[in-house]
Write an enzyme that holds these catalytic residues in place. Structure first.
Site, short mmCIF file in Angstrom:
data_model
loop_
_atom_site.label_atom_id
_atom_site.label_comp_id
_atom_site.label_asym_id
_atom_site.label_seq_id
_atom_site.Cartn_x
_atom_site.Cartn_y
_atom_site.Cartn_z
N ASP A 198 0.83 -1.20 0.00
CA ASP A 198 0.00 0.00 0.00
C ASP A 198 0.87 1.26 0.00
O ASP A 198 1.61 1.49 0.97
CB ASP A 198 -0.89 -0.03 1.24
N CYS A 203 -5.89 4.12 -3.40
CA CYS A 203 -6.10 2.72 -3.03
C CYS A 203 -7.31 1.99 -3.60
O CYS A 203 -7.17 1.00 -4.31
CB CYS A 203 -6.19 2.62 -1.51
N LYS A 262 -5.91 -5.61 4.07
CA LYS A 262 -6.82 -4.48 3.82
C LYS A 262 -7.86 -4.85 2.78
O LYS A 262 -7.54 -5.43 1.74
CB LYS A 262 -5.95 -3.31 3.34
N HIS A 270 -11.25 -2.55 1.82
CA HIS A 270 -11.47 -1.25 1.16
C HIS A 270 -12.43 -1.31 -0.04
O HIS A 270 -12.46 -0.40 -0.85
CB HIS A 270 -10.13 -0.63 0.71
CA CA Z 1 -2.66 2.92 -1.58
#
Ligand code: CA
Length: 473
Positions: free
Chosen positions: A46, A86, A142, A144
């Protein structure tokens, strides 16, 4: 490249595309037997900068294990994600389609009670497809892609999930002060939720990156008898910058404290990659396991002290520093070691590569925007995988279009710029005056592409007010 050259280039590649499309419809190759199908591991970091891996020339952070993936297989020197932040980038990766086709074009507000704030259920995610073909699937880290129950990973093709639902997280377990993900009121609070296993909060004790690596290794060990798909989405090295003493110790010589912590965080990921690769060896499954490593967008230097090398700009921009990412892939059975591939490729190609290698592309309900990269990296196809790649930042009214020749048009309300990223990787020389006709052609291509896209269907992180007023996104 002059316009005439581009035209002939286009003609030959469209003829080829037509052939390929026809071939796709008559593809009667049988689906490979379960015991010959590859295992698949996607490791996504990330906000790691283009220049922050050894295989792209990083000198102050050591990434010997990530570099092994590159040495065992192929490095893509010009690899892009579909967005400069992201969530949209991950949506493009896991659907194999431009996220603007289904309006997942923003980093979403964290709304666990809102059934409309997530990645459209009309889209098929890669794990959903693989699950239909008896892959054991797991997501770690993650998410998201929607915090509401119906968008959570276990309802989107993953048998198992270990991690958190928002856009980032604190790294030390003593900061996980919010008991569950439904009671987090906003994105900032979602950084402090307890980690969960399929929604059940766990009492974690390890530094988050080490915990994710541990889960990855355990999953590989228990799944090694059948094909598996692991999506390992480390939140490192996204802010907040938090590392443990043992990782920081490796970088005592780095004077800049931000860079030192960032280096320590990348080092933790690299250790994780090391144990994962070692586990594949121990289990005797390394040869037929695809391991892909990439970052979800370029590095935001101010936030986390990342480094995009010679590229201009960073996270959030459509300059190369925002969208060109470190990207390597190994699959010893099919890809020669120490391969370098220099033509533009996209994270969109990951879905298409896997589906085509499994001979199941015809079962994908919606057209994919990527291509199988194997024939390109193995030298069977010499043309560029993509004539054009496109980016849209809807709220900022910014666009970029890249032609395979390297010409890249940037558009906004206030400016138009053209660079040749093949000869000018740093996007220093605006050649729009000299290349007026190519600029017009790229503009026309962008308009043609955008006509197929839809507006965002979710609210973005900085749109809490509009959300409260109940407007439509
Ligand atoms: Ca990112």
């Amino acid at each position: 490249m002059k316009q005439a050259t581009i035209k002939s280039f286009l003609f030959s590649t469209s003829a080829l595309l037509l052939l390929l499309t026809v071939n796709a419809f008559v593809d009667d190759r049988s689906i490979p037997a379960a015991d010959t199908r590859p295992n698949i591991i996607i490791i996504i970091t990330d906000d790691q900068g283009y220049g922050d891996v050894g295989f792209n020339g990083c000198s102050d952070i050591q990434t010997p294990n990530i570099d092994k993936i590159a040495a065992n297989g192929v490095v893509f020197t010009q690899a892009y994600v579909t967005y400069a932040v992201c969530a949209p980038s991950r949506a493009g990766l896991l659907t194999g389609r431009y996220q603007d086709r289904f309006g997942y074009s923003r980093n979403p507000l964290y709304k666990p009670n809102d059934p409309n704030q997530g990645l459209s259920l009309e889209e098929t995610l890669l794990p959903q497809l693989l699950q239909q073909h008896n892959y054991t699937t797991m997501a770690i880290g993650k998410w998201h892609l929607g915090a509401h129950e119906k968008y959570r990973p276990w309802n989107r093709g993953f048998d198992t999930f270990f991690g958190f639902l928002g856009g980032g997280h604190r790294y030390h377990p003593n900061e996980y002060t919010i008991a569950n993900e439904d009671s987090a009121k906003n994105e900032a609070e979602s950084y402090k939720t307890k980690l969960t296993r399929n929604g059940v909060p766990v009492d974690e004790t390890m530094y988050i990156t080490d915990a994710f690596s541990r889960e990855a290794v355990n999953f590989i060990k228990r799944s090694s008898k059948q094909p598996f798909f692991l999506y390992l989405a480390y939140n490192a090295p996204h802010a907040p910058l938090q590392a443990t003493e043992s990782y920081l110790k490796r970088y005592e010589h780095v004077k800049d404290t931000k860079r030192r912590t960032y280096a320590a965080m990348v080092s933790a990921v690299d250790d994780g990659v090391g144990v994962i690769l070692a586990t594949l060896q121990e289990q005797g499954i390394a040869d037929n396991t695809i391991v892909i490593f990439l970052s979800d967008n370029g590095g935001p230097k101010q936030d986390n002290a990342s480094d995009n090398g010679h590229l201009r700009g960073g996270k959030g921009t459509l300059f190369e520093g925002g969208i060109r990412v470190p990207f390597a892939m190994q699959w010893p059975m099919r890809i020669k070691s120490h391969t370098t591939y220099t033509k533009p490729v996209s994270s969109l190609d990951i879905f298409a590569t896997i589906a085509d290698e499994l001979h199941i592309t015809s079962q994908v309900k919606k057209p994919l925007d990527g291509v199988n990269l194997l024939p390109f990296i193995n030298g069977l196809k010499n043309e560029a995988p993509h004539n054009y790649l496109y980016w849209r930042q809807y709220d900022q009214k910014r666009y970029a279009v890249l032609h395979a020749s390297g010409l890249k048009l940037h558009l906004s309300d206030t400016s138009k710029m053209l660079f040749n990223v093949s000869s000018d990787i740093g996007e220093h020389q605006n050649i729009i005056q000299q290349e007026a006709s190519n600029s017009s052609m790229l503009l026309a291509k962008k308009n043609e592409w955008e006509a197929q896209m839809i507006p965002p269907q979710i609210w973005g992180l900085n749109q809490e007010k509009q959300y409260q007023f109940g407007k439509k996104p």
